[in-house]
Design a protein around this motif. Structure first.
Motif, short mmCIF file in Angstrom:
data_model
loop_
_atom_site.label_atom_id
_atom_site.label_comp_id
_atom_site.label_asym_id
_atom_site.label_seq_id
_atom_site.Cartn_x
_atom_site.Cartn_y
_atom_site.Cartn_z
N GLY A 44 -53.51 101.12 -39.55
CA GLY A 44 -53.06 100.92 -40.92
C GLY A 44 -52.75 99.46 -41.17
N GLY A 45 -52.48 99.14 -42.42
CA GLY A 45 -52.16 97.77 -42.76
C GLY A 45 -53.38 96.91 -42.97
N PHE A 46 -54.57 97.49 -42.99
CA PHE A 46 -55.78 96.71 -43.20
C PHE A 46 -56.23 96.85 -44.65
N ALA A 47 -56.44 95.75 -45.32
CA ALA A 47 -56.97 95.79 -46.68
C ALA A 47 -58.48 95.99 -46.61
N ALA A 48 -59.13 96.03 -47.77
CA ALA A 48 -60.58 96.19 -47.81
C ALA A 48 -61.24 94.83 -47.61
N PHE A 49 -61.95 94.66 -46.51
CA PHE A 49 -62.62 93.40 -46.20
C PHE A 49 -64.05 93.44 -46.73
N ALA A 50 -64.51 92.33 -47.24
CA ALA A 50 -65.90 92.24 -47.70
C ALA A 50 -66.84 92.39 -46.52
N ASP A 51 -67.91 93.13 -46.73
CA ASP A 51 -68.96 93.34 -45.73
C ASP A 51 -68.45 94.04 -44.47
N ALA A 52 -67.27 94.63 -44.52
CA ALA A 52 -66.75 95.36 -43.36
C ALA A 52 -67.14 96.82 -43.46
N CYS A 53 -66.94 97.55 -42.36
CA CYS A 53 -67.16 99.00 -42.35
C CYS A 53 -65.97 99.65 -43.05
N CYS A 54 -66.19 100.20 -44.23
CA CYS A 54 -65.12 100.84 -44.99
C CYS A 54 -65.44 102.31 -45.19
N MET A 55 -64.46 103.16 -44.93
CA MET A 55 -64.64 104.59 -45.09
C MET A 55 -64.80 104.94 -46.56
N PRO A 56 -65.34 106.13 -46.86
CA PRO A 56 -65.37 106.59 -48.25
C PRO A 56 -63.97 106.60 -48.85
N LYS A 57 -63.88 106.40 -50.14
CA LYS A 57 -62.57 106.30 -50.79
C LYS A 57 -61.89 107.65 -50.96
N GLN A 58 -62.66 108.73 -51.01
CA GLN A 58 -62.10 110.07 -51.14
C GLN A 58 -62.84 111.02 -50.21
N TRP A 59 -62.12 111.73 -49.35
CA TRP A 59 -62.76 112.69 -48.46
C TRP A 59 -61.75 113.70 -47.93
N GLU A 60 -62.30 114.77 -47.37
CA GLU A 60 -61.50 115.80 -46.71
C GLU A 60 -62.15 116.16 -45.39
N SER A 61 -61.35 116.59 -44.43
CA SER A 61 -61.87 116.94 -43.12
C SER A 61 -60.89 117.85 -42.40
N ILE A 62 -61.41 118.73 -41.57
CA ILE A 62 -60.57 119.46 -40.62
C ILE A 62 -60.32 118.54 -39.43
N ILE A 63 -59.08 118.45 -39.01
CA ILE A 63 -58.71 117.62 -37.87
C ILE A 63 -58.35 118.52 -36.69
N GLY A 64 -59.00 118.32 -35.57
CA GLY A 64 -58.68 119.06 -34.36
C GLY A 64 -58.17 118.11 -33.28
N ILE A 65 -57.07 118.46 -32.65
CA ILE A 65 -56.43 117.60 -31.65
C ILE A 65 -56.22 118.38 -30.36
N THR A 66 -56.59 117.79 -29.24
CA THR A 66 -56.19 118.28 -27.93
C THR A 66 -55.38 117.20 -27.23
N ASN A 67 -54.15 117.53 -26.88
CA ASN A 67 -53.27 116.59 -26.19
C ASN A 67 -53.01 117.09 -24.78
N THR A 68 -53.37 116.29 -23.78
CA THR A 68 -53.19 116.65 -22.38
C THR A 68 -52.16 115.72 -21.75
N SER A 69 -51.16 116.29 -21.12
CA SER A 69 -50.11 115.48 -20.50
C SER A 69 -49.64 116.14 -19.22
N VAL A 70 -48.90 115.37 -18.43
CA VAL A 70 -48.31 115.88 -17.20
C VAL A 70 -46.80 115.96 -17.40
N ILE A 71 -46.26 117.19 -17.33
CA ILE A 71 -44.83 117.41 -17.52
C ILE A 71 -44.25 118.03 -16.25
N THR A 72 -43.31 117.32 -15.65
CA THR A 72 -42.69 117.75 -14.38
C THR A 72 -43.73 118.18 -13.36
#
Length: 240
Positions: A44-72
């Motif tokens: 975050g904190g990035f403005a729109a740069f000229a000639d940069a890779c910029c995402m579409p201004k409006q979109w929707e997506s399903i987000i899937g996350i897998t978090n793997t950690s070592v606990i005790t």
């Protein structure tokens, strides 16, 4: 080799995460989601740069996350899924699960955790992410679903280059044809997380996903009193 692990996990994750359940326990889930989504919302904190890779201004997506950690000394794997709605014109994002949602309003630099009849708030610390800075280049390219001539070409960016102050290692991967987010692979301490953007569509089907109900959420005149408790809230950093 983190690069090799990233490629493998990105590939296997997309196939697996289509079956992710959407958690329904609101209070517990908001806290867990805050920890897991910290990477989805990392940059975050990035403005729109000229000639940069910029995402579409409006979109929707399903987000899937897998978090793997070592606990005790034991391996712990957590899966979570939700929908993201992103509107750069409105400067708002929303993350929607079955019994709760999170709304980020970058006009007010506020985020709202809304769960049934309760609402908590926190300040946003970074601007809304839209473009890869033009001084950051991809570390490597690869293709999926075919040969180099028929498959989908993907570009991987080092998160240490995009957000050097976070302490995270890993890659943010995009489809350069439209600068569409594809996935993230994050390593920090004893945690390894893979994130996939699934069923990506342009536009916002229902703008009411960004609505913040008041009550239970505070009106602007109530905000000063509410923010006194900000340090007690689970924090979400800013990313796509």
């Amino acid at each position: 080799d983190l690069t090799h692990v990233t490629n493998v996990c990105n590939i296997s994750f997309v196939a697996h995460s289509l079956s992710f359940p959407v958690p329904s326990s609101p209070l517990h889930t908001v806290k867990e989601m805050s920890k897991l989504v910290a990477i989805v919302l990392l940059l975050g904190g990035f403005a729109a740069f000229a000639d940069a890779c910029c995402m579409p201004k409006q979109w929707e997506s399903i987000i899937g996350i897998t978090n793997t950690s070592v606990i005790t000394g034991k391996l712990d794997v957590q899966n979570i899924g939700f929908m993201e709605a992103y509107d750069f014109h409105l400067k708002k994002r929303a993350f929607i699960a079955e019994n709760y949602k999170i709304v980020e309003d970058y006009n007010k630099m506020m985020e709202y955790f809304i769960s049934r009849e309760s609402c908590t708030t926190a300040k946003l610390s970074r601007g809304m992410f839209n473009c890869i800075p033009d001084n950051v280049t991809s570390e490597f390219n690869y293709w999926m679903g075919g040969t180099s001539s028929s498959g989908v070409i993907l570009e991987a960016y080092n998160i240490e280059d995009l957000a050097p102050d976070t302490g995270f290692k890993g890659y943010f991967t995009i489809n350069p044809d439209g600068c569409i987010p594809f996935g993230e692979s994050i390593l920090r301490d004893q945690n390894y997380m893979t994130i996939g953007f699934l069923n990506f569509t342009m536009g916002i089907q229902d703008p009411s996903v960004f609505d913040v109900p008041s009550p239970p959420c505070p009106m602007d005149t109530d905000m000063v009193k509410t923010l006194k408790k900000e340090h007690d809230l689970p924090r979400i950093l800013s990313f796509v």
